[in-house]
Design a protein around this motif. Sequence first.
Motif, PDB file in Angstrom:
ATOM      1  N   UNK A   1       2.661   5.897   5.712  1.00  0.00           N
ATOM      2  CA  UNK A   1       3.251   4.730   6.371  1.00  0.00           C
ATOM      3  C   UNK A   1       2.887   4.714   7.854  1.00  0.00           C
ATOM      4  N   UNK A   2       2.954   5.868   8.503  1.00  0.00           N
ATOM      5  CA  UNK A   2       2.594   5.941   9.917  1.00  0.00           C
ATOM      6  C   UNK A   2       1.126   5.600  10.149  1.00  0.00           C
ATOM      7  N   UNK A   3       0.259   6.050   9.264  1.00  0.00           N
ATOM      8  CA  UNK A   3      -1.173   5.724   9.391  1.00  0.00           C
ATOM      9  C   UNK A   3      -1.388   4.227   9.229  1.00  0.00           C
TER      10      UNK A   3
ATOM     11  N   UNK B   1       0.831  -1.210   0.000  1.00  0.00           N
ATOM     12  CA  UNK B   1       0.000   0.000   0.000  1.00  0.00           C
ATOM     13  C   UNK B   1       0.862   1.255   0.000  1.00  0.00           C
ATOM     14  N   UNK B   2       1.950   1.229   0.748  1.00  0.00           N
ATOM     15  CA  UNK B   2       2.843   2.390   0.791  1.00  0.00           C
ATOM     16  C   UNK B   2       3.505   2.622  -0.560  1.00  0.00           C
ATOM     17  N   UNK B   3       3.923   1.556  -1.198  1.00  0.00           N
ATOM     18  CA  UNK B   3       4.535   1.698  -2.524  1.00  0.00           C
ATOM     19  C   UNK B   3       3.537   2.225  -3.544  1.00  0.00           C
ATOM     20  N   UNK B   4       2.316   1.709  -3.490  1.00  0.00           N
ATOM     21  CA  UNK B   4       1.283   2.187  -4.425  1.00  0.00           C
ATOM     22  C   UNK B   4       0.976   3.654  -4.195  1.00  0.00           C
TER      23      UNK B   4
ATOM     24  N   UNK C   1       1.620   6.680  -6.803  1.00  0.00           N
ATOM     25  CA  UNK C   1       0.553   7.611  -7.185  1.00  0.00           C
ATOM     26  C   UNK C   1       0.993   9.054  -6.973  1.00  0.00           C
ATOM     27  N   UNK C   2       1.673   9.305  -5.867  1.00  0.00           N
ATOM     28  CA  UNK C   2       2.175  10.660  -5.626  1.00  0.00           C
ATOM     29  C   UNK C   2       3.180  11.067  -6.693  1.00  0.00           C
ATOM     30  N   UNK C   3       4.020  10.145  -7.100  1.00  0.00           N
ATOM     31  CA  UNK C   3       5.019  10.462  -8.121  1.00  0.00           C
ATOM     32  C   UNK C   3       4.365  10.829  -9.443  1.00  0.00           C
ATOM     33  N   UNK C   4       3.258  10.180  -9.752  1.00  0.00           N
ATOM     34  CA  UNK C   4       2.563  10.465 -11.005  1.00  0.00           C
ATOM     35  C   UNK C   4       1.789  11.778 -10.909  1.00  0.00           C
TER      36      UNK C   4
END
Length: 82
Positions: free
Chosen positions: A72-74, A43-46, A50-53
Amino acid sequence: ALDSSAKVTLLGAGLTVFLGLRNNTAYGRWWESRKLWGQVVNDSRSFTRSLSVLMLPPESEALRRELTRTQVLILLAELFAP
């Protein structure tokens, strides 16, 4: 009445079954935690992808890192919540 060797044999068999069940339970818990941790990583990688895009300008790098860290903390808080 059982002689002492029969008692030891029965005790050893019972102990073997008990420890086998405990080991199986421990492995099940470990496997479940491994799956949950893998889900957090995926989930963190996805989210980061998404942020990078969505946040292409280079000046948004600091915001992208902060949002990823917050995500990640959430996820970790949800994972370890009772």
